[in-house]
Design a protein around this motif. Structure first.
Motif, PDB file in Angstrom:
ATOM      1  N   ASP A  35       0.821  -1.222   0.000  1.00 35.99           N
ATOM      2  CA  ASP A  35       0.000   0.000   0.000  1.00 35.99           C
ATOM      3  C   ASP A  35       0.855   1.272   0.000  1.00 35.99           C
ATOM      4  N   LEU A  36       2.162   1.078   0.127  1.00 34.98           N
ATOM      5  CA  LEU A  36       3.048   2.240   0.243  1.00 34.98           C
ATOM      6  C   LEU A  36       3.915   2.399  -1.012  1.00 34.98           C
ATOM      7  N   PRO A  37       4.370   3.609  -1.318  1.00 35.50           N
ATOM      8  CA  PRO A  37       4.034   4.843  -0.617  1.00 35.50           C
ATOM      9  C   PRO A  37       2.685   5.404  -1.091  1.00 35.50           C
ATOM     10  N   LYS A  38       2.159   6.342  -0.342  1.00 37.18           N
ATOM     11  CA  LYS A  38       1.031   7.136  -0.823  1.00 37.18           C
ATOM     12  C   LYS A  38       1.502   8.578  -0.908  1.00 37.18           C
ATOM     13  N   LEU A  39       1.308   9.142  -2.081  1.00 40.23           N
ATOM     14  CA  LEU A  39       1.795  10.509  -2.337  1.00 40.23           C
ATOM     15  C   LEU A  39       0.606  11.403  -2.646  1.00 40.23           C
ATOM     16  N   TYR A  40       0.148  12.125  -1.618  1.00 44.06           N
ATOM     17  CA  TYR A  40      -1.060  12.928  -1.764  1.00 44.06           C
ATOM     18  C   TYR A  40      -0.787  14.408  -1.585  1.00 44.06           C
ATOM     19  N   ASN A  41      -1.669  15.191  -2.211  1.00 42.07           N
ATOM     20  CA  ASN A  41      -1.597  16.642  -2.071  1.00 42.07           C
ATOM     21  C   ASN A  41      -3.010  17.183  -2.077  1.00 42.07           C
ATOM     22  N   GLN A  42      -3.237  18.285  -1.379  1.00 39.36           N
ATOM     23  CA  GLN A  42      -4.529  18.955  -1.553  1.00 39.36           C
ATOM     24  C   GLN A  42      -4.367  20.460  -1.622  1.00 39.36           C
ATOM     25  N   TRP A  43      -5.204  21.059  -2.463  1.00 36.23           N
ATOM     26  CA  TRP A  43      -5.301  22.519  -2.570  1.00 36.23           C
ATOM     27  C   TRP A  43      -6.507  22.934  -1.740  1.00 36.23           C
ATOM     28  N   CYS A  44      -6.307  23.779  -0.781  1.00 39.92           N
ATOM     29  CA  CYS A  44      -7.418  24.121   0.095  1.00 39.92           C
ATOM     30  C   CYS A  44      -7.091  25.419   0.842  1.00 39.92           C
ATOM     31  N   SER A  45      -7.979  25.787   1.741  1.00 37.93           N
ATOM     32  CA  SER A  45      -7.652  26.887   2.632  1.00 37.93           C
ATOM     33  C   SER A  45      -7.709  26.368   4.058  1.00 37.93           C
ATOM     34  N   VAL A  46      -6.957  27.008   4.934  1.00 41.86           N
ATOM     35  CA  VAL A  46      -6.922  26.624   6.340  1.00 41.86           C
ATOM     36  C   VAL A  46      -7.128  27.874   7.191  1.00 41.86           C
ATOM     37  N   HIS A  87      -5.029  30.421   1.641  1.00 41.49           N
ATOM     38  CA  HIS A  87      -5.042  29.339   0.659  1.00 41.49           C
ATOM     39  C   HIS A  87      -3.641  28.782   0.516  1.00 41.49           C
ATOM     40  N   TRP A  88      -3.566  27.479   0.330  1.00 40.09           N
ATOM     41  CA  TRP A  88      -2.258  26.860   0.152  1.00 40.09           C
ATOM     42  C   TRP A  88      -2.434  25.507  -0.490  1.00 40.09           C
ATOM     43  N   GLN A  89      -1.309  24.803  -0.635  1.00 40.98           N
ATOM     44  CA  GLN A  89      -1.372  23.389  -0.922  1.00 40.98           C
ATOM     45  C   GLN A  89      -0.627  22.709   0.196  1.00 40.98           C
ATOM     46  N   GLU A  90      -1.101  21.541   0.599  1.00 42.09           N
ATOM     47  CA  GLU A  90      -0.365  20.754   1.582  1.00 42.09           C
ATOM     48  C   GLU A  90      -0.209  19.347   1.043  1.00 42.09           C
ATOM     49  N   GLY A  91       1.038  18.928   0.933  1.00 39.55           N
ATOM     50  CA  GLY A  91       1.333  17.577   0.474  1.00 39.55           C
ATOM     51  C   GLY A  91       1.534  16.679   1.682  1.00 39.55           C
ATOM     52  N   HIS A  92       1.030  15.470   1.606  1.00 36.06           N
ATOM     53  CA  HIS A  92       1.193  14.520   2.706  1.00 36.06           C
ATOM     54  C   HIS A  92       1.560  13.168   2.114  1.00 36.06           C
ATOM     55  N   THR A  93       2.694  12.645   2.526  1.00 38.89           N
ATOM     56  CA  THR A  93       3.104  11.361   1.969  1.00 38.89           C
ATOM     57  C   THR A  93       3.483  10.393   3.081  1.00 38.89           C
ATOM     58  N   ILE A  94       3.380   9.110   2.761  1.00 38.72           N
ATOM     59  CA  ILE A  94       3.684   8.074   3.746  1.00 38.72           C
ATOM     60  C   ILE A  94       4.483   6.968   3.054  1.00 38.72           C
ATOM     61  N   MET A 149       3.134  25.232   0.493  1.00 39.35           N
ATOM     62  CA  MET A 149       3.411  26.592   0.036  1.00 39.35           C
ATOM     63  C   MET A 149       2.077  27.315  -0.040  1.00 39.35           C
ATOM     64  N   SER A 150       2.061  28.583   0.399  1.00 34.57           N
ATOM     65  CA  SER A 150       0.779  29.287   0.522  1.00 34.57           C
ATOM     66  C   SER A 150       0.747  30.565  -0.303  1.00 34.57           C
ATOM     67  N   THR A 151      -0.400  31.229  -0.258  1.00 40.59           N
ATOM     68  CA  THR A 151      -0.564  32.522  -0.944  1.00 40.59           C
ATOM     69  C   THR A 151       0.394  33.577  -0.394  1.00 40.59           C
ATOM     70  N   ARG A 152       1.025  33.259   0.727  1.00 42.99           N
ATOM     71  CA  ARG A 152       2.040  34.146   1.268  1.00 42.99           C
ATOM     72  C   ARG A 152       3.134  34.439   0.228  1.00 42.99           C
ATOM     73  N   ILE A 153       3.364  33.467  -0.647  1.00 42.24           N
ATOM     74  CA  ILE A 153       4.414  33.644  -1.651  1.00 42.24           C
ATOM     75  C   ILE A 153       4.101  34.835  -2.567  1.00 42.24           C
ATOM     76  N   ILE A 154       2.813  35.151  -2.706  1.00 42.96           N
ATOM     77  CA  ILE A 154       2.426  36.315  -3.516  1.00 42.96           C
ATOM     78  C   ILE A 154       2.968  37.590  -2.862  1.00 42.96           C
ATOM     79  N   GLY A 155       2.869  37.649  -1.540  1.00 45.09           N
ATOM     80  CA  GLY A 155       3.472  38.764  -0.815  1.00 45.09           C
ATOM     81  C   GLY A 155       4.966  38.813  -1.066  1.00 45.09           C
ATOM     82  N   GLY A 156       5.585  37.641  -1.126  1.00 47.05           N
ATOM     83  CA  GLY A 156       7.019  37.551  -1.395  1.00 47.05           C
ATOM     84  C   GLY A 156       7.387  38.084  -2.764  1.00 47.05           C
ATOM     85  N   ILE A 157       6.582  37.742  -3.747  1.00 49.45           N
ATOM     86  CA  ILE A 157       6.832  38.224  -5.113  1.00 49.45           C
ATOM     87  C   ILE A 157       6.752  39.744  -5.149  1.00 49.45           C
ATOM     88  N   ILE A 158       5.714  40.281  -4.508  1.00 53.46           N
ATOM     89  CA  ILE A 158       5.512  41.734  -4.503  1.00 53.46           C
ATOM     90  C   ILE A 158       6.705  42.434  -3.841  1.00 53.46           C
TER      91      ILE A 158
END
Length: 478
Positions: free
Chosen positions: A133-144, A161-168, A265-274
């Motif tokens: 069953d391994l590995p599992k390589l998952y990601n989700q785009w969501c807000s927290v 808003h961000w993406q969070e990857g979770h793997t096992i 990585m989150s929308t914070r990076i947009i602040g970084g770009i600016i």
RNA sequence: CGAGGUGUAGCUCAGUUUGGUAGAGUGCUUGGUUUGGGACCAAGAUGCCGCAGGUUCGAACCCUGUCACCUCGACCA
């Protein structure tokens, strides 16, 4: 230049007040607006379009590395959040709770996810039984949601808003490799697509993610010398798996704990770009993520043939680029300023004189450098401008970072450096949290990361003078 | 959470000291002239002066409370 002054009238200059420049620019460019809920922001179309472009690029990279997207619930039962001790301790002060459904009180309160490790763990505990069953390589785009007491557009907000990857994974090594692989993915993205030079490193125990064994981070310096954490990748070891009782039968037919990672990585990076590329005329957006890459501005629109030619160019370019033709009634000067403020990388001017010569004018956003491009070779010319544009964005940011990089050998060095404008401060560190705390308390600088190249270092800790273990980058954090 | 600041037209703000019922610039709408770095003319529309109490014959203005935002700290993925 009198008219330029008029443009920047509403925007505070960076030199005068950087924080104000920043908030002025995000509002003026209509990236975001404040909402009715304190600390929550509205991502307006132009701002969200930047995020969508970031999503497209990252999502493609993730999928290319074998990750699949999933969608976890928004709500986490309290009992689930409680399972990993360090994790709950780290997040408890800032979680929002749902206590009622309609008028009825819930038996168990639910928190709005501040991050989804616990949800993934619970899910994995039911899905992972065999090494097959391994590995599992998952990601989700969501807000927290994290109930921060203060907020700033993109940099810190209650909901983000961000993406969070979770793997096992089966083995420690495999999970560690995954942590580094995603860490490098972020670093490459920042440097190649966003043209942001970054420092790669590992967080100290004091600064690492709640529940992680190690946290890898990319740190970028902004115009004002402060440091922005721009993306993190965590190695969890088997800590969460033990807390959530995730076990599987391994290849030797023995029960085993798998190993996990997460990265975000989150929308914070947009602040970084600016704050990395922007200037007193407004945003400067790297072409890869700019909502509009080329703005076409017809000159003397009422002269016969001009608008037709502009539309012809638009129709050709739109096949390959994100391009807009502004045929509104505003004067060219107004349009120039407007799209500069919005950070559009290339302005394409087409007027009667150009049409006669079979050319158009290309103007770069960053330095206003003009070039004349023959219409029959336009695509090629644009490609060249984009390449040069990206190179100089990166180079300019790198030069600025290097010019503000400081080296501290003693506490007096730290004091002196901190009394003037500075960026990263490199110094040796003994590894004791006490020395970190002293710098934080006395000079408000925190450790941003431990250099990954510090294996063979020798020297003395700049704070206590004892033998050093690490080379550390310090700075004022956002 | 601590210190300071700001809330008046879509935006930037004046008016608050000394209380008398709402202003400017810009933007917006309509029509016309314009267009190579934020054009011009004419006519128009736009306000519970953040919110709630109080003082007063009368409050944008004085008093109390409250909310939001900004800055600097504290805290923090």
């Amino acid at each position: 230049m009198g008219k330029q002054e008029k443009l920047v009238k509403d925007i505070t200059s960076m030199e005068e007040d950087f924080a104000k420049w920043y908030t002025d620019i995000v509002k003026k460019a209509q990236l975001m607006d404040y909402s009715n809920v304190r600390g929550c922001m509205i991502l307006e179309p132009y701002g969200f379009a930047i995020w969508e472009n970031i999503q497209k690029i990252l999502d493609k990279k993730f999928k290319g590395l074998g990750h699949e997207n999933v969608a976890m619930p928004l709500l986490i039962p309290e009992s689930l959040l409680q399972k990993e001790k360090d994790h709950i301790e780290g997040f408890a002060p800032e979680v929002a709770w749902v206590t009622h459904a309609g008028s009825e009180k819930l038996q168990e309160r639910l928190c709005i996810r501040p991050t989804s490790e616990t949800l993934f763990c619970e899910y994995f505990s039911r899905k992972v039984h065999s090494w097959r069953d391994l590995p599992k390589l998952y990601n989700q785009w969501c807000s927290v949601v994290r109930w921060e007491k203060t907020s700033r557009p993109f940099l810190r907000s209650v909901e983000f808003h961000w993406q969070e990857g979770h793997t096992i994974h089966e083995t420690q090594e495999e999970a560690q490799n995954e942590t580094m692989r995603m860490f490098n993915t972020y670093a490459d993205f920042c440097e190649n697509e966003l043209c942001m030079p970054i420092i790669k490193g590992r967080k100290t125990d004091k600064e690492k993610f709640a529940g992680a064994e190690s946290t890898y981070t990319i740190e970028a310096m902004m115009h004002d010398g402060k440091i922005l954490q721009s993306g993190t990748s965590h190695y969890f070891g088997d800590g969460f798996c033990k807390a959530f009782d995730i076990t599987y039968q391994d290849r030797d037919n023995k029960p085993s704990y798998p190993y996990e990672t997460s990265w975000g990585m989150s929308t914070r990076i947009i602040g970084g770009i600016i704050m990395t590329h922007g200037d007193n005329n407004g945003l400067v957006l790297p072409p890869d993520i700019a909502p509009i890459q080329i703005i076409i501005i017809p000159i003397s629109m009422n002269k016969p043939g001009v608008l037709e030619k502009a539309k012809e160019i638009y129709n050709i370019l739109k096949e390959k680029y994100r391009v807009k033709l502004d045929e509104s009634n505003q004067t060219p000067g107004w349009k120039f300023s407007e799209y500069e403020m919005k950070g559009v990388p290339i302005r394409l001017e087409i007027g009667p004189k150009d049409i006669e010569k079979g050319q158009c004018v290309l103007v770069r956003r960053d330095n206003r450098e003009k070039s004349f491009a023959p219409l029959d070779n336009l695509d090629n010319e644009i490609k060249q401008v984009f390449i040069k544009f990206k190179e100089s964005l990166y180079e300019k940011a790198l030069n600025q970072r290097n010019s503000l990089m400081r080296e501290a050998k003693t506490k007096d060095d730290f004091r002196k450096i901190c009394s003037e404008k500075h960026g990263f401060i490199r110094s040796m560190w003994c590894g004791k949290e006490k020395c970190e705390e002293i710098l934080k308390e006395e000079l408000s600088v925190s450790s941003r990361c431990i250099s990954l190249l510090d294996d063979k270092i020798s020297g003395k800790c700049a704070v206590c003078g004892e033998d050093a273990k690490h080379l550390v980058y310090w700075g004022k954090a956002y």
